[in-house]
Design a protein around this motif. Structure first.
Motif, mmCIF file in Angstrom:
data_model
loop_
_atom_site.group_PDB
_atom_site.id
_atom_site.type_symbol
_atom_site.label_atom_id
_atom_site.label_comp_id
_atom_site.label_asym_id
_atom_site.label_seq_id
_atom_site.Cartn_x
_atom_site.Cartn_y
_atom_site.Cartn_z
ATOM 1 N N THR A 150 0.785 41.784 -14.312
ATOM 2 C CA THR A 150 0.455 40.275 -14.834
ATOM 3 C C THR A 150 -0.418 39.861 -14.090
ATOM 4 O O THR A 150 -1.604 38.986 -14.759
ATOM 5 C CB THR A 150 1.682 39.284 -14.534
ATOM 6 O OG1 THR A 150 2.913 39.874 -15.650
ATOM 7 C CG2 THR A 150 1.547 37.919 -15.260
ATOM 8 N N ARG A 154 -4.276 38.697 -15.910
ATOM 9 C CA ARG A 154 -4.856 37.525 -15.866
ATOM 10 C C ARG A 154 -6.295 37.502 -15.379
ATOM 11 O O ARG A 154 -6.941 36.844 -15.759
ATOM 12 C CB ARG A 154 -3.862 36.612 -15.074
ATOM 13 C CG ARG A 154 -2.494 36.245 -15.438
ATOM 14 C CD ARG A 154 -1.797 35.269 -14.584
ATOM 15 N NE ARG A 154 -2.257 33.921 -14.666
ATOM 16 C CZ ARG A 154 -2.002 33.105 -13.765
ATOM 17 N NH1 ARG A 154 -1.394 33.163 -12.770
ATOM 18 N NH2 ARG A 154 -2.672 31.811 -14.148
ATOM 19 N N ARG A 158 -9.160 36.901 -17.815
ATOM 20 C CA ARG A 158 -9.428 35.400 -17.687
ATOM 21 C C ARG A 158 -8.390 34.326 -18.298
ATOM 22 O O ARG A 158 -8.701 33.582 -18.857
ATOM 23 C CB ARG A 158 -10.967 34.934 -17.941
ATOM 24 C CG ARG A 158 -12.041 35.759 -17.395
ATOM 25 C CD ARG A 158 -13.233 35.542 -17.740
ATOM 26 N NE ARG A 158 -14.371 36.089 -17.203
ATOM 27 C CZ ARG A 158 -15.603 36.306 -17.441
ATOM 28 N NH1 ARG A 158 -16.071 35.812 -18.650
ATOM 29 N NH2 ARG A 158 -16.448 36.900 -16.557
ATOM 30 N N SER A 159 -7.354 35.036 -17.928
ATOM 31 C CA SER A 159 -6.131 34.236 -18.949
ATOM 32 C C SER A 159 -5.466 33.398 -17.724
ATOM 33 O O SER A 159 -5.321 33.559 -16.467
ATOM 34 C CB SER A 159 -5.112 35.083 -19.104
ATOM 35 O OG SER A 159 -3.894 34.493 -19.877
ATOM 36 N N GLN A 160 -4.901 32.033 -18.504
ATOM 37 C CA GLN A 160 -4.064 31.192 -17.516
ATOM 38 C C GLN A 160 -2.596 31.440 -17.931
ATOM 39 O O GLN A 160 -1.675 30.825 -17.144
ATOM 40 C CB GLN A 160 -4.445 29.676 -18.026
ATOM 41 C CG GLN A 160 -5.922 29.236 -17.719
ATOM 42 C CD GLN A 160 -6.266 29.502 -16.255
ATOM 43 O OE1 GLN A 160 -5.648 29.084 -15.395
ATOM 44 N NE2 GLN A 160 -7.395 30.312 -16.147
ATOM 45 N N ARG A 162 1.117 32.981 -17.608
ATOM 46 C CA ARG A 162 1.775 33.655 -16.215
ATOM 47 C C ARG A 162 2.761 34.505 -16.549
ATOM 48 O O ARG A 162 3.288 35.110 -15.669
ATOM 49 C CB ARG A 162 2.584 32.523 -15.686
ATOM 50 C CG ARG A 162 1.543 31.508 -14.838
ATOM 51 C CD ARG A 162 1.980 30.051 -14.558
ATOM 52 N NE ARG A 162 2.204 29.137 -15.777
ATOM 53 C CZ ARG A 162 2.842 28.224 -15.746
ATOM 54 N NH1 ARG A 162 3.235 27.728 -14.865
ATOM 55 N NH2 ARG A 162 3.092 27.336 -16.962
ATOM 56 N N LEU A 164 2.173 37.453 -19.453
ATOM 57 C CA LEU A 164 1.483 37.923 -20.582
ATOM 58 C C LEU A 164 2.207 38.996 -21.283
ATOM 59 O O LEU A 164 2.211 39.521 -22.421
ATOM 60 C CB LEU A 164 0.044 38.427 -19.991
ATOM 61 C CG LEU A 164 -0.995 37.689 -20.126
ATOM 62 C CD1 LEU A 164 -1.987 38.082 -19.224
ATOM 63 C CD2 LEU A 164 -1.447 37.209 -21.463
ATOM 64 N N TRP A 197 -3.097 37.138 -25.512
ATOM 65 C CA TRP A 197 -4.538 36.885 -24.864
ATOM 66 C C TRP A 197 -5.537 36.376 -25.978
ATOM 67 O O TRP A 197 -6.317 35.681 -26.036
ATOM 68 C CB TRP A 197 -4.860 38.219 -24.317
ATOM 69 C CG TRP A 197 -6.595 38.228 -23.756
ATOM 70 C CD1 TRP A 197 -7.155 37.277 -23.161
ATOM 71 C CD2 TRP A 197 -7.678 38.705 -24.499
ATOM 72 N NE1 TRP A 197 -8.846 37.582 -22.969
ATOM 73 C CE2 TRP A 197 -8.704 38.521 -24.258
ATOM 74 C CE3 TRP A 197 -7.583 39.798 -25.752
ATOM 75 C CZ2 TRP A 197 -9.873 39.049 -24.473
ATOM 76 C CZ3 TRP A 197 -8.712 40.435 -26.010
ATOM 77 C CH2 TRP A 197 -9.954 40.284 -25.452
ATOM 78 N N GLU A 200 -4.833 32.897 -27.165
ATOM 79 C CA GLU A 200 -5.259 32.061 -26.072
ATOM 80 C C GLU A 200 -6.655 32.075 -26.348
ATOM 81 O O GLU A 200 -7.216 30.573 -25.984
ATOM 82 C CB GLU A 200 -5.019 32.625 -24.836
ATOM 83 C CG GLU A 200 -5.368 31.821 -23.426
ATOM 84 C CD GLU A 200 -5.056 32.334 -22.357
ATOM 85 O OE1 GLU A 200 -5.060 31.582 -21.042
ATOM 86 O OE2 GLU A 200 -5.152 33.550 -22.331
#
Length: 260
Positions: A150, A154, A158-160, A162, A164, A197, A200
């Motif tokens: 994870t 992230r 560049r994912s927020q 928590r 995925l 992703w 998002e």
């Protein structure tokens, strides 16, 4: 094959249950779903399970809220969900639920995820790695793999988000319809990362609801080194596209052109 005029069409909620060798857990999972959400419809997608899961699915389909779809051979979790999501869109369902059929996802927590979707989230993720979320009966190395995977995802994407990789989700089909499902190229559990992703990046409103993930007590886990490697390889590839490609997303032509 799935009959086009099946009585399950045009309802509000479709629960997708991909299965492979889950005859010992599938009946309880389906029963629990229908008890928790009596108006739900369940679509079992079986990949030619050699243990007789397909026959169990057909027996469960005697309930008009349940349907069984049989595929020839093991084609992967991602392709099962991609097919099921398209069915949910084509039949006019408002929400599609993705969850495991092995009892790891607690049916009692499904109403909370649905409530978040009804409140406006296009994607609701049942999340293990936030306050209130727990994992039961996982050895330390499974926790380490999940937390490390994870964290890597992230950073790379560049994912927020928590969690995925969580497979317990509710999706609004209006957001599913913005995805080019044929362009999603993950066959296994990496499909969870890719869809979350992509949504998002499209600006989909996403809610993460804490859940309790309980390791299965019957049957055998499908996790393998190959599955972990596919997810890592996919994350690195998508991260590269994000930084260096003009069109890194699996989106529909309409959405790519700016349409709704």
């Amino acid at each position: 094959m799935v009959p086009q005029d099946h009585t399950l069409a045009r309802s509000g909620l479709l629960v997708l249950l991909p299965t492979y060798n889950e005859r010992s857990t599938l009946p309880a999972t389906v029963s629990g779903i229908l008890h928790a959400i009596p108006t739900a419809h369940v679509l079992i997608i079986d990949d030619g399970s050699p243990d007789g899961t397909g026959q169990i699915a057909d027996e469960l389909a005697s309930d008009p809220r349940v349907e069984a779809h049989h595929r020839s051979g093991k084609q992967g979790l991602g392709t099962a969900y991609a097919w099921g999501f398209q069915e949910a869109v084509d039949r006019g369902y408002r929400f599609a639920v993705a969850m495991d059929s092995d009892g790891s996802h607690q049916v009692s927590e499904l109403p909370a995820l649905i409530a978040a979707a009804e409140a406006g989230a296009g994607l609701v993720i049942g999340t293990r790695w936030i306050p209130g979320g727990t994992i039961v009966n996982w050895p330390w190395y499974r926790r380490w793999i999940s937390r490390t995977g994870t964290a890597v995802a992230r950073i790379a994407l560049r994912s927020q988000l928590r969690d995925l990789t969580s497979g317990f989700r509710v999706l609004d089909t209006r957001w599913i319809s913005r995805l080019d499902l044929a362009a999603l190229d993950s066959e296994g559990y990496a499909f969870q990362v890719e869809t979350a992703w992509t949504l998002e990046r499209l600006g989909c409103p996403i809610a993460e609801v804490p859940i309790s993930f309980i390791e299965r007590v019957e049957g055998h886990s499908k996790m393998s080194v190959g599955i972990v490697w596919e997810a890592l390889r996919g994350v690195l590839r998508w991260g590269w596209r994000l930084r260096f490609s003009a069109a890194p997303l699996a989106i529909t032509d309409t959405q790519r052109g700016g349409g709704a």
